[in-house]
Scaffold this motif. Sequence first.
Motif, PDB file in Angstrom:
ATOM      1  N   GLU A  31       0.829  -1.207   0.000  1.00  0.00           N
ATOM      2  CA  GLU A  31       0.000   0.000   0.000  1.00  0.00           C
ATOM      3  C   GLU A  31       0.862   1.256   0.000  1.00  0.00           C
ATOM      4  O   GLU A  31       0.530   2.243  -0.671  1.00  0.00           O
ATOM      5  CB  GLU A  31      -0.932   0.003   1.209  1.00  0.00           C
ATOM      6  N   ALA A  32       1.975   1.238   0.720  1.00  0.00           N
ATOM      7  CA  ALA A  32       2.882   2.391   0.738  1.00  0.00           C
ATOM      8  C   ALA A  32       3.508   2.604  -0.636  1.00  0.00           C
ATOM      9  O   ALA A  32       3.606   3.745  -1.113  1.00  0.00           O
ATOM     10  CB  ALA A  32       3.967   2.195   1.799  1.00  0.00           C
ATOM     11  N   ILE A  33       3.924   1.520  -1.284  1.00  0.00           N
ATOM     12  CA  ILE A  33       4.517   1.625  -2.621  1.00  0.00           C
ATOM     13  C   ILE A  33       3.476   2.126  -3.622  1.00  0.00           C
ATOM     14  O   ILE A  33       3.764   2.999  -4.447  1.00  0.00           O
ATOM     15  CB  ILE A  33       5.133   0.281  -3.048  1.00  0.00           C
ATOM     16  N   VAL A  34       2.261   1.619  -3.548  1.00  0.00           N
ATOM     17  CA  VAL A  34       1.193   2.072  -4.444  1.00  0.00           C
ATOM     18  C   VAL A  34       0.890   3.555  -4.198  1.00  0.00           C
ATOM     19  O   VAL A  34       0.688   4.322  -5.141  1.00  0.00           O
ATOM     20  CB  VAL A  34      -0.074   1.198  -4.289  1.00  0.00           C
ATOM     21  N   ALA A  35       0.896   3.980  -2.934  1.00  0.00           N
ATOM     22  CA  ALA A  35       0.658   5.397  -2.624  1.00  0.00           C
ATOM     23  C   ALA A  35       1.720   6.285  -3.269  1.00  0.00           C
ATOM     24  O   ALA A  35       1.413   7.372  -3.764  1.00  0.00           O
ATOM     25  CB  ALA A  35       0.637   5.608  -1.111  1.00  0.00           C
ATOM     26  N   ALA A  36       2.961   5.813  -3.271  1.00  0.00           N
ATOM     27  CA  ALA A  36       4.067   6.614  -3.801  1.00  0.00           C
ATOM     28  C   ALA A  36       4.152   6.573  -5.317  1.00  0.00           C
ATOM     29  O   ALA A  36       4.796   7.437  -5.916  1.00  0.00           O
ATOM     30  CB  ALA A  36       5.385   6.127  -3.208  1.00  0.00           C
ATOM     31  N   THR A  37       3.526   5.606  -5.941  1.00  0.00           N
ATOM     32  CA  THR A  37       3.655   5.446  -7.391  1.00  0.00           C
ATOM     33  C   THR A  37       2.324   5.703  -8.087  1.00  0.00           C
ATOM     34  O   THR A  37       2.086   6.786  -8.603  1.00  0.00           O
ATOM     35  CB  THR A  37       4.199   4.041  -7.725  1.00  0.00           C
ATOM     36  N   LYS A  38       1.440   4.738  -8.051  1.00  0.00           N
ATOM     37  CA  LYS A  38       0.157   4.828  -8.754  1.00  0.00           C
ATOM     38  C   LYS A  38      -0.680   6.001  -8.261  1.00  0.00           C
ATOM     39  O   LYS A  38      -1.136   6.826  -9.050  1.00  0.00           O
ATOM     40  CB  LYS A  38      -0.615   3.522  -8.598  1.00  0.00           C
ATOM     41  N   THR A  39      -0.877   6.082  -6.956  1.00  0.00           N
ATOM     42  CA  THR A  39      -1.726   7.140  -6.411  1.00  0.00           C
ATOM     43  C   THR A  39      -1.111   8.515  -6.633  1.00  0.00           C
ATOM     44  O   THR A  39      -1.810   9.461  -7.007  1.00  0.00           O
ATOM     45  CB  THR A  39      -2.000   6.897  -4.913  1.00  0.00           C
ATOM     46  N   GLY A  40       0.205   8.613  -6.429  1.00  0.00           N
ATOM     47  CA  GLY A  40       0.883   9.887  -6.673  1.00  0.00           C
ATOM     48  C   GLY A  40       0.725  10.356  -8.107  1.00  0.00           C
ATOM     49  O   GLY A  40       0.461  11.534  -8.368  1.00  0.00           O
ATOM     50  N   ALA A  41       0.871   9.430  -9.047  1.00  0.00           N
ATOM     51  CA  ALA A  41       0.712   9.774 -10.468  1.00  0.00           C
ATOM     52  C   ALA A  41      -0.715  10.233 -10.757  1.00  0.00           C
ATOM     53  O   ALA A  41      -0.931  11.214 -11.478  1.00  0.00           O
ATOM     54  CB  ALA A  41       1.082   8.581 -11.343  1.00  0.00           C
ATOM     55  N   GLU A  42      -1.686   9.537 -10.184  1.00  0.00           N
ATOM     56  CA  GLU A  42      -3.087   9.913 -10.404  1.00  0.00           C
ATOM     57  C   GLU A  42      -3.385  11.299  -9.846  1.00  0.00           C
ATOM     58  O   GLU A  42      -4.054  12.103 -10.499  1.00  0.00           O
ATOM     59  CB  GLU A  42      -4.012   8.883  -9.767  1.00  0.00           C
ATOM     60  N   ILE A  43      -2.888  11.594  -8.658  1.00  0.00           N
ATOM     61  CA  ILE A  43      -3.129  12.903  -8.041  1.00  0.00           C
ATOM     62  C   ILE A  43      -2.546  14.025  -8.900  1.00  0.00           C
ATOM     63  O   ILE A  43      -3.125  15.102  -9.013  1.00  0.00           O
ATOM     64  CB  ILE A  43      -2.555  12.942  -6.613  1.00  0.00           C
ATOM     65  N   LEU A  44      -1.416  13.741  -9.542  1.00  0.00           N
ATOM     66  CA  LEU A  44      -0.780  14.742 -10.402  1.00  0.00           C
ATOM     67  C   LEU A  44      -1.377  14.784 -11.808  1.00  0.00           C
ATOM     68  O   LEU A  44      -0.927  15.550 -12.653  1.00  0.00           O
ATOM     69  CB  LEU A  44       0.722  14.463 -10.491  1.00  0.00           C
ATOM     70  N   GLY A  45      -2.365  13.939 -12.069  1.00  0.00           N
ATOM     71  CA  GLY A  45      -2.976  13.897 -13.391  1.00  0.00           C
ATOM     72  C   GLY A  45      -2.115  13.183 -14.422  1.00  0.00           C
ATOM     73  O   GLY A  45      -2.292  13.380 -15.618  1.00  0.00           O
ATOM     74  N   LEU A  46      -1.191  12.345 -13.954  1.00  0.00           N
ATOM     75  CA  LEU A  46      -0.267  11.648 -14.856  1.00  0.00           C
ATOM     76  C   LEU A  46      -0.503  10.136 -14.872  1.00  0.00           C
ATOM     77  O   LEU A  46       0.328   9.383 -15.364  1.00  0.00           O
ATOM     78  CB  LEU A  46       1.180  11.934 -14.426  1.00  0.00           C
ATOM     79  N   GLY A  47      -1.632   9.684 -14.348  1.00  0.00           N
ATOM     80  CA  GLY A  47      -1.902   8.264 -14.238  1.00  0.00           C
ATOM     81  C   GLY A  47      -1.918   7.515 -15.558  1.00  0.00           C
ATOM     82  O   GLY A  47      -1.696   6.310 -15.578  1.00  0.00           O
ATOM     83  N   ASP A  48      -2.175   8.212 -16.658  1.00  0.00           N
ATOM     84  CA  ASP A  48      -2.153   7.556 -17.970  1.00  0.00           C
ATOM     85  C   ASP A  48      -0.740   7.405 -18.511  1.00  0.00           C
ATOM     86  O   ASP A  48      -0.527   6.702 -19.502  1.00  0.00           O
ATOM     87  CB  ASP A  48      -2.991   8.340 -18.980  1.00  0.00           C
ATOM     88  N   GLU A  49       0.241   8.069 -17.883  1.00  0.00           N
ATOM     89  CA  GLU A  49       1.615   8.060 -18.394  1.00  0.00           C
ATOM     90  C   GLU A  49       2.597   7.313 -17.490  1.00  0.00           C
ATOM     91  O   GLU A  49       3.529   6.676 -17.979  1.00  0.00           O
ATOM     92  CB  GLU A  49       2.114   9.505 -18.538  1.00  0.00           C
ATOM     93  N   VAL A  50       2.419   7.426 -16.192  1.00  0.00           N
ATOM     94  CA  VAL A  50       3.368   6.858 -15.224  1.00  0.00           C
ATOM     95  C   VAL A  50       2.600   6.294 -14.033  1.00  0.00           C
ATOM     96  O   VAL A  50       1.395   6.420 -13.934  1.00  0.00           O
ATOM     97  CB  VAL A  50       4.385   7.918 -14.731  1.00  0.00           C
ATOM     98  N   GLY A  51       3.328   5.670 -13.117  1.00  0.00           N
ATOM     99  CA  GLY A  51       2.746   5.242 -11.858  1.00  0.00           C
ATOM    100  C   GLY A  51       2.550   3.747 -11.716  1.00  0.00           C
ATOM    101  O   GLY A  51       2.476   3.238 -10.609  1.00  0.00           O
ATOM    102  N   THR A  52       2.413   3.043 -12.839  1.00  0.00           N
ATOM    103  CA  THR A  52       2.271   1.585 -12.823  1.00  0.00           C
ATOM    104  C   THR A  52       3.073   1.016 -13.988  1.00  0.00           C
ATOM    105  O   THR A  52       3.383   1.727 -14.952  1.00  0.00           O
ATOM    106  CB  THR A  52       0.796   1.145 -12.962  1.00  0.00           C
TER     107      THR A  52
END
Length: 125
Positions: A31-52
């Motif tokens: 959950e911590a890793i997902v918060a730092a990667t996927k969730t962080g990217a989504e919050i920045l509006g970059l979920g379609d480009e990075v995060g997973t």
Amino acid sequence: VGTDAGADHVPHGSNASELEYLTTIGFSTMEAIVAATKTGAEILGLGDEVGTLEPGKTADLLIVDGNPLEDIRVLQDPSKFLHIIKDGKCINTLKNVDIGQVYDFIDHYTDKDYELANTGNPGSE
């Protein structure tokens, strides 16, 4: 997670310690890793480009000597860093490691992690 600019308790460049802090308040290591990667990217509006790790997304990875799911502190120890992959290219090989084994590890965990990141349930192993 987001003090990459630095703060009193998390100096610039030591933001991986935030993942450990998250585990002390009840997050699992995943959950911590997902918060730092996927969730962080989504919050920045970059979920379609990075995060997973998915086809078509920019792949930035830090390969470490250890398993962050077992001990998240391995992400804070530069002596454990093996490879740095930026934009899908290995830009720095820090130790002599069989990169094939690294890719096998990624393949093994990617499906389960993708399921966790998207459903909150890693399934069973």
